[in-house]
Design an enzyme around this catalytic site. Structure first.
Site, PDB file in Angstrom:
ATOM      1  N   LYS A  83     -10.517   0.575  -2.546  1.00 34.46           N
ATOM      2  CA  LYS A  83     -10.261   0.365  -0.964  1.00 34.46           C
ATOM      3  C   LYS A  83     -10.522   1.503  -0.434  1.00 34.46           C
ATOM      4  CE  LYS A  83      -7.127  -1.171   2.582  1.00 34.46           C
ATOM      5  NZ  LYS A  83      -5.559  -1.768   3.040  1.00 34.46           N
ATOM      6  N   LYS A 118      -6.956   3.375  -3.607  1.00 37.80           N
ATOM      7  CA  LYS A 118      -7.277   3.453  -1.968  1.00 37.80           C
ATOM      8  C   LYS A 118      -7.540   4.827  -1.505  1.00 37.80           C
ATOM      9  CE  LYS A 118      -5.317   2.082   2.429  1.00 37.80           C
ATOM     10  NZ  LYS A 118      -4.114   1.233   2.994  1.00 37.80           N
ATOM     11  N   ASP A 143       0.963  -1.313   0.060  1.00 35.06           N
ATOM     12  CA  ASP A 143      -0.121   0.004   0.168  1.00 35.06           C
ATOM     13  C   ASP A 143       0.854   1.023   0.066  1.00 35.06           C
ATOM     14  OD1 ASP A 143      -1.875  -2.173   0.404  1.00 35.06           O
ATOM     15  OD2 ASP A 143      -3.023  -0.823   1.930  1.00 35.06           O
TER      16      ASP A 143
END
Length: 331
Positions: free
Chosen positions: A267, A231, A163
């Site tokens: 996400k 995300k 991430d």
């Protein structure tokens, strides 16, 4: 580029040549991103609010709770994290409800790079993935070689997913090609010698991007750079995940697949604490992107406390009563 009417934006389907040419220079990328149809802020907020009022039947709610559990990236990203805390979190990810073996595991455990090895060992062959934040999380402010070293360390330690955070300062200053090239470089750093590289999630920190138009632009930029997931947030800045911001991202991944044939996951992370909120997001995924995204491979929740409420609501659906406060471990 052709466009047609969408729900809160005009939907865009550029051809592959146009996408390739868009990344040939900073000016070309700027023209492409600023040529994207604008987002109707009022419309996006209104549609997200409307989707949040949808009710679902009891059977569908049971399925939604099970699915939401399987979509959780159970997360601990604190300076006080210890190997013991990470091992306990991994145990919870594998068996969220120790009293009920039918309860599914979560999708992943998300930790700092130095805890990847601990998580990998604890999770073993359970199928729960190890996700690691990287690239000078949460600010994204570091030299590129440091960001790449951060990523490689996590991948070499066994991370299945990375991430990364974008340099929001560079993006807001209009240095789009710099952001694009950094994402490409981090994606390449996710590779392994065995050919099974880590998947890349690109964190935008939507609370700092100021406009829905910027959320749409960075969504396209990240997908063009090869992101496997986009995300919303680090969870360290407020506001974090919001339904309108996530709606814009869901429209972007839908349109990107229409244009390229490639699916990209979404996400939302930070601030989603209740099962009721999670189900609202799942309704929105279904309505905006489609049923293909109703899968942990394509939609995740970044959360540290959401799982507790999902477990309590699941128990309520199965037994007809709420459990006591000591039913779930407090993370």
């Amino acid at each position: 580029m052709r466009t047609y009417a969408g729900s809160v934006t005009a939907t865009l389907t550029p051809d592959p040549t146009e996408l390739s040419e868009a990344t040939s220079s900073d000016s070309a990328l700027r023209r492409f991103l600023h040529g994207l149809p604008g987002v109707d802020q009022v419309g996006a907020e209104a549609r997200a609010a409307m989707l949040g009022t949808r009710s679902i039947k009891t059977t569908s709610k049971e399925l939604a709770l099970e699915l939401a559990i399987r979509m959780v990236d159970l997360t601990t990203l604190e300076g006080q994290d210890t190997p013991g805390k990470v091992r306990a979190l991994c145990s919870k990810a594998m068996r969220p409800d120790p009293t009920d073996p039918s309860c599914p595991p979560t999708a992943a455990v998300c930790v700092y790079p130095d805890m990847v090895g601990v998580a990998k060992e604890a999770l073993g062959g359970s199928g729960v993935h190890v996700a690691s934040v990287a690239t000078a999380f949460p600010s994204g402010r570091a030299a590129l070689d440091i960001k790449l070293a951060d990523t490689r360390d996590a991948v070499e330690a066994g991370a299945d997913e990375i991430d990364m955070v974008i340099d929001r300062g560079a993006f807001l200053a209009g240095r789009y090609l710099q952001v694009y090239e950094e994402i490409v470089a981090v994606r390449e750093a996710c590779a392994r010698e065995d050919g099974h590289g880590a998947h890349l999630k690109v964190i935008f920190e939507t609370g700092e991007l100021q406009t829905f138009d910027n959320i749409r632009r960075i969504s396209w930029l990240a997908m063009m750079a090869g992101a496997h997931f986009i995300k919303t947030s680090t969870g360290k800045v407020q506001p974090a995940a919001t339904m309108p911001g996530t709606l814009v991202m869901l429209e972007a991944v839908r349109d990107f697949r229409e244009a390229t044939g490639r699916m990209v996951g979404v996400k939302p992370a930070g601030g989603i604490r209740s099962a009721k909120e999670a189900i609202k997001y799942l309704v929105m995924v279904n309505e905006v992107a489609g049923t293909d995204w109703l899968d942990p491979d394509w939609f995740r929740f970044g959360a540290s406390t959401l799982l507790n409420d999902l477990l309590m609501q699941r128990m309520k659906m199965r037994t007809g009563r709420y459990s006591g406060p000591d039913y779930v471990t407090m993370d």
